[in-house]
Design an enzyme around this catalytic site. Structure first.
Site, PDB file in Angstrom:
ATOM      1  N   SER A  19       0.865  -1.199   0.000  1.00  0.00           N
ATOM      2  CA  SER A  19       0.000   0.000   0.000  1.00  0.00           C
ATOM      3  C   SER A  19       0.892   1.236   0.000  1.00  0.00           C
ATOM      4  O   SER A  19       2.115   1.128   0.098  1.00  0.00           O
ATOM      5  CB  SER A  19      -0.889  -0.005   1.251  1.00  0.00           C
ATOM      6  N   GLY A  49      -1.823  -9.014   5.846  1.00  0.00           N
ATOM      7  CA  GLY A  49      -1.691 -10.384   5.328  1.00  0.00           C
ATOM      8  C   GLY A  49      -1.517 -10.338   3.813  1.00  0.00           C
ATOM      9  O   GLY A  49      -2.033  -9.447   3.151  1.00  0.00           O
ATOM     10  N   SER A  80     -11.209 -15.854   5.219  1.00  0.00           N
ATOM     11  CA  SER A  80     -11.596 -15.894   3.807  1.00  0.00           C
ATOM     12  C   SER A  80     -12.486 -17.087   3.506  1.00  0.00           C
ATOM     13  O   SER A  80     -12.394 -18.123   4.173  1.00  0.00           O
ATOM     14  CB  SER A  80     -10.309 -15.982   2.956  1.00  0.00           C
ATOM     15  N   TYR A 135      -2.312 -19.728   0.679  1.00  0.00           N
ATOM     16  CA  TYR A 135      -3.024 -18.542   1.185  1.00  0.00           C
ATOM     17  C   TYR A 135      -4.226 -18.992   2.020  1.00  0.00           C
ATOM     18  O   TYR A 135      -4.356 -18.607   3.184  1.00  0.00           O
ATOM     19  CB  TYR A 135      -3.492 -17.655   0.017  1.00  0.00           C
ATOM     20  N   LYS A 154      -4.971 -18.921   6.302  1.00  0.00           N
ATOM     21  CA  LYS A 154      -6.172 -18.395   6.969  1.00  0.00           C
ATOM     22  C   LYS A 154      -6.780 -19.477   7.881  1.00  0.00           C
ATOM     23  O   LYS A 154      -7.181 -19.220   9.012  1.00  0.00           O
ATOM     24  CB  LYS A 154      -7.210 -17.946   5.936  1.00  0.00           C
ATOM     25  N   PHE A 208     -15.976 -13.042   1.313  1.00  0.00           N
ATOM     26  CA  PHE A 208     -16.107 -13.702   0.013  1.00  0.00           C
ATOM     27  C   PHE A 208     -15.285 -12.887  -0.976  1.00  0.00           C
ATOM     28  O   PHE A 208     -14.069 -12.744  -0.726  1.00  0.00           O
ATOM     29  CB  PHE A 208     -17.592 -13.945  -0.272  1.00  0.00           C
ATOM     30  N   LEU A 232     -10.269 -10.802 -10.517  1.00  0.00           N
ATOM     31  CA  LEU A 232     -11.072 -10.473 -11.696  1.00  0.00           C
ATOM     32  C   LEU A 232     -11.347  -8.984 -11.864  1.00  0.00           C
ATOM     33  O   LEU A 232     -11.027  -8.391 -12.915  1.00  0.00           O
ATOM     34  CB  LEU A 232     -12.397 -11.239 -11.649  1.00  0.00           C
ATOM     35  N   ARG A 247      -8.052 -21.942 -14.436  1.00  0.00           N
ATOM     36  CA  ARG A 247      -6.877 -21.603 -13.614  1.00  0.00           C
ATOM     37  C   ARG A 247      -6.734 -22.682 -12.553  1.00  0.00           C
ATOM     38  O   ARG A 247      -7.695 -22.963 -11.824  1.00  0.00           O
ATOM     39  CB  ARG A 247      -7.074 -20.224 -12.971  1.00  0.00           C
TER      40      ARG A 247
HETATM   41  C1  WQD Z   1     -12.895 -14.726  -9.391  1.00  0.00           C
HETATM   42  C2  WQD Z   1     -13.400 -15.461 -10.619  1.00  0.00           C
HETATM   43  C3  WQD Z   1     -11.733 -16.821 -11.675  1.00  0.00           C
HETATM   44  C4  WQD Z   1      -9.192 -13.439 -12.876  1.00  0.00           C
HETATM   45  C5  WQD Z   1      -9.455 -15.113  -4.339  1.00  0.00           C
HETATM   46  C6  WQD Z   1      -9.182 -15.596  -2.940  1.00  0.00           C
HETATM   47  C7  WQD Z   1     -10.145 -14.951  -1.994  1.00  0.00           C
HETATM   48  C8  WQD Z   1     -10.023 -13.463  -2.095  1.00  0.00           C
HETATM   49  C9  WQD Z   1     -10.329 -13.025  -3.536  1.00  0.00           C
HETATM   50  C10 WQD Z   1      -8.560 -12.049  -0.883  1.00  0.00           C
HETATM   51  C11 WQD Z   1     -12.898 -16.898 -10.703  1.00  0.00           C
HETATM   52  C12 WQD Z   1     -12.159 -15.680 -12.601  1.00  0.00           C
HETATM   53  C13 WQD Z   1     -10.206 -14.203 -12.336  1.00  0.00           C
HETATM   54  C14 WQD Z   1      -9.008 -13.402 -14.282  1.00  0.00           C
HETATM   55  C15 WQD Z   1     -10.876 -14.886 -14.548  1.00  0.00           C
HETATM   56  N1  WQD Z   1      -8.717 -13.049  -1.707  1.00  0.00           N
HETATM   57  N2  WQD Z   1     -11.033 -14.901 -13.157  1.00  0.00           N
HETATM   58  N3  WQD Z   1      -9.861 -14.128 -15.058  1.00  0.00           N
HETATM   59  O1  WQD Z   1     -10.041 -16.721  -6.843  1.00  0.00           O
HETATM   60  O2  WQD Z   1     -12.505 -16.320  -6.277  1.00  0.00           O
HETATM   61  O3  WQD Z   1     -10.740 -15.543  -4.707  1.00  0.00           O
HETATM   62  O4  WQD Z   1      -9.385 -13.704  -4.396  1.00  0.00           O
HETATM   63  O5  WQD Z   1      -9.336 -11.320  -0.373  1.00  0.00           O
HETATM   64  O6  WQD Z   1      -9.835 -15.352  -0.667  1.00  0.00           O
HETATM   65  O7  WQD Z   1      -9.393 -16.990  -2.901  1.00  0.00           O
HETATM   66  O8  WQD Z   1     -11.024 -14.387  -6.872  1.00  0.00           O
HETATM   67  O9  WQD Z   1     -11.052 -12.537  -8.496  1.00  0.00           O
HETATM   68  O10 WQD Z   1      -9.171 -14.245  -8.615  1.00  0.00           O
HETATM   69  O11 WQD Z   1     -11.474 -14.902  -9.342  1.00  0.00           O
HETATM   70  O12 WQD Z   1     -11.634 -15.539 -15.264  1.00  0.00           O
HETATM   71  O13 WQD Z   1      -8.083 -12.720 -14.827  1.00  0.00           O
HETATM   72  O14 WQD Z   1     -12.902 -14.805 -11.791  1.00  0.00           O
HETATM   73  O15 WQD Z   1     -11.567 -18.034 -12.411  1.00  0.00           O
HETATM   74  O16 WQD Z   1     -13.944 -17.679 -11.286  1.00  0.00           O
HETATM   75  P1  WQD Z   1     -11.083 -15.854  -6.247  1.00  0.00           P
HETATM   76  P2  WQD Z   1     -10.604 -13.957  -8.356  1.00  0.00           P
END
Ligand code: WQD
Length: 345
Positions: A36, A82, A124, A149, A153, A178, A200, A293
């Protein structure tokens, strides 16, 4: 009396500090700025007209932590420090266990020394592993995490459970996030990861702004309505407000160990998010379907009933605000940068 927030200049941390200051609390931030920027402190002050006390230290530095507890009258600790990138945790497990687990233990040991036993922990949804029924509730078994990760947690949650069993004068609230997205409506703080985002929404924002060329949609062969992954996205301001409700719960209760899922209860697919983002912000997202992924699960969304029943909290912002606020934060930053360039800064 002050509330100490570790990771308080981070994405979730800064939004939580704003809610605490606006609630009237005195806040102490402990952050080493590895993820940050110091400018967040000014943004927080600009938004709230109040300033949090700031210590630039890594919460693993036990002597430095002790000094903070000696210098201040701390009533409660919210641990938001974290590392949180799933992919990075697979490559660097020791870094994740040291920071997320040893850091939490160090913090809890100093709290114990100073008799500070009210603790809110940012956990998480990953602690649920890969459940096969939905919505997920707090009664589901935790475990079978699929990456360091998530396991870090889970380890801290188990440490908290054992700590409470050994001494039930502790007052602990575990918050299982979430998928946090969005930004404060001011556009002054938000999520702006350096480099290529893992998550995402920040990736979509960088494609929409032209910083990245194309969004890879990780798989469209899941057993979901359009084949892409389903997640429970929650606006970061709603998430921050949940910490206020958790703080009130610990202020009311003398001791206890509580855990709550923090989500909206609505699951959106990746294609839903793309379509909503394009519609809300009148932009086009260039994307392509690629392989799944590794480590991803198909579906993950919660029931928010327990948090509503016991904390009186529920998410109020929907997908429109999540998409709008994510975009306006980046556009504001780009405009500020453009203005500074034009003035030769
Ligand atoms: C969301 C969806 C991907 C990127 C993780 C951690 C969780 C929290 C958030 C911290 C999935 C899809 C993603 C991309 C894609 N961490 N995706 N293209 O994996 O659900 O959760 O991050 O706070 O604890 O587990 O989040 O945003 O990476 O993915 O298609 O470039 O988007 O497959 O379905 P995730 P995410």
């Amino acid at each position: 009396m002050s509330i100490l927030v570790t990771g308080g200049t981070g994405y979730i941390g800064s939004h939580t500090v704003i809610e605490l200051l606006e609630y009237g609390k005195d806040v102490i931030i402990v952050d080493d700025l590895c993820n940050s920027k110091i400018g967040v402190l000014n943004a927080i002050e600009q938004i709230t007209q109040k300033r949090a006390k700031f210590y630039e230290i890594n919460y693993l530095e036990k002597e430095e932590l002790r000094k903070i507890f000696e210098e201040n009258n701390i009533e409660m600790v919210i641990n938001l420090a974290g590392f949180k990138a799933v992919g990075e945790s697979v490559e660097k497990p020791l870094m994740y266990y040291r920071n997320n687990v040893v850091g939490a233990i160090t913090l809890l040991e100093v709290m114990q020394e100073f008799g500070v036993k009210k603790f809110i922990f940012s956990s998480s949804a990953t602690v649920y592993g890969n459940p096969d029924k939905f919505p997920i509730t707090e009664e589901f078994e935790i475990g079978h995490t699929t990456n360091p990760y998530g396991t870090s947690k889970l380890m801290v949650e188990n440490i908290l459970k054992d700590l409470y069993s050994s001494d039930n004068s502790w007052d602990i609230c575990i918050l299982r996030y979430f998928n946090p997205v969005g930004a404060h409506e001011s556009g002054l703080i938000g999520e702006n990861p350096n480099g290529i985002p893992n998550n995402l929404m920040p990736y979509i924002v960088k494609v929409a702004s032209g910083e990245l060329e194309v969004l890879n949609v990780y798989g469209n062969d899941y057993n979901t309505k359009d084949g892409t992954g389903v997640r429970d996205y929650i606006h970061v301001v709603d998430l921050a407000k949940a910490h206020i409700k958790a703080m009130e719960k610990l202020e009311k209760e003398k001791s206890g160990l509580y855990s709550y899922n923090l989500g909206t209860g609505i699951g959106y697919t990746v294609l839903d998010i793309i379509k909503n983002f394009e519609k809300v912000n009148d932009v086009k997202i260039n994307y392509r379907i690629t392989e799944r992924r590794p480590g991803d699960i198909a579906i993950c969304y919660t029931s928010p009933d327990k948090a509503f029943r016991e904390l009186g909290w529920k998410a109020e912002k929907g997908i429109t605000e999540m998409c709008r606020d994510s975009w306006s934060y980046i556009m504001k930053r780009k405009n500020i940068k453009k203005l500074l360039n034009e003035r030769g800064y």
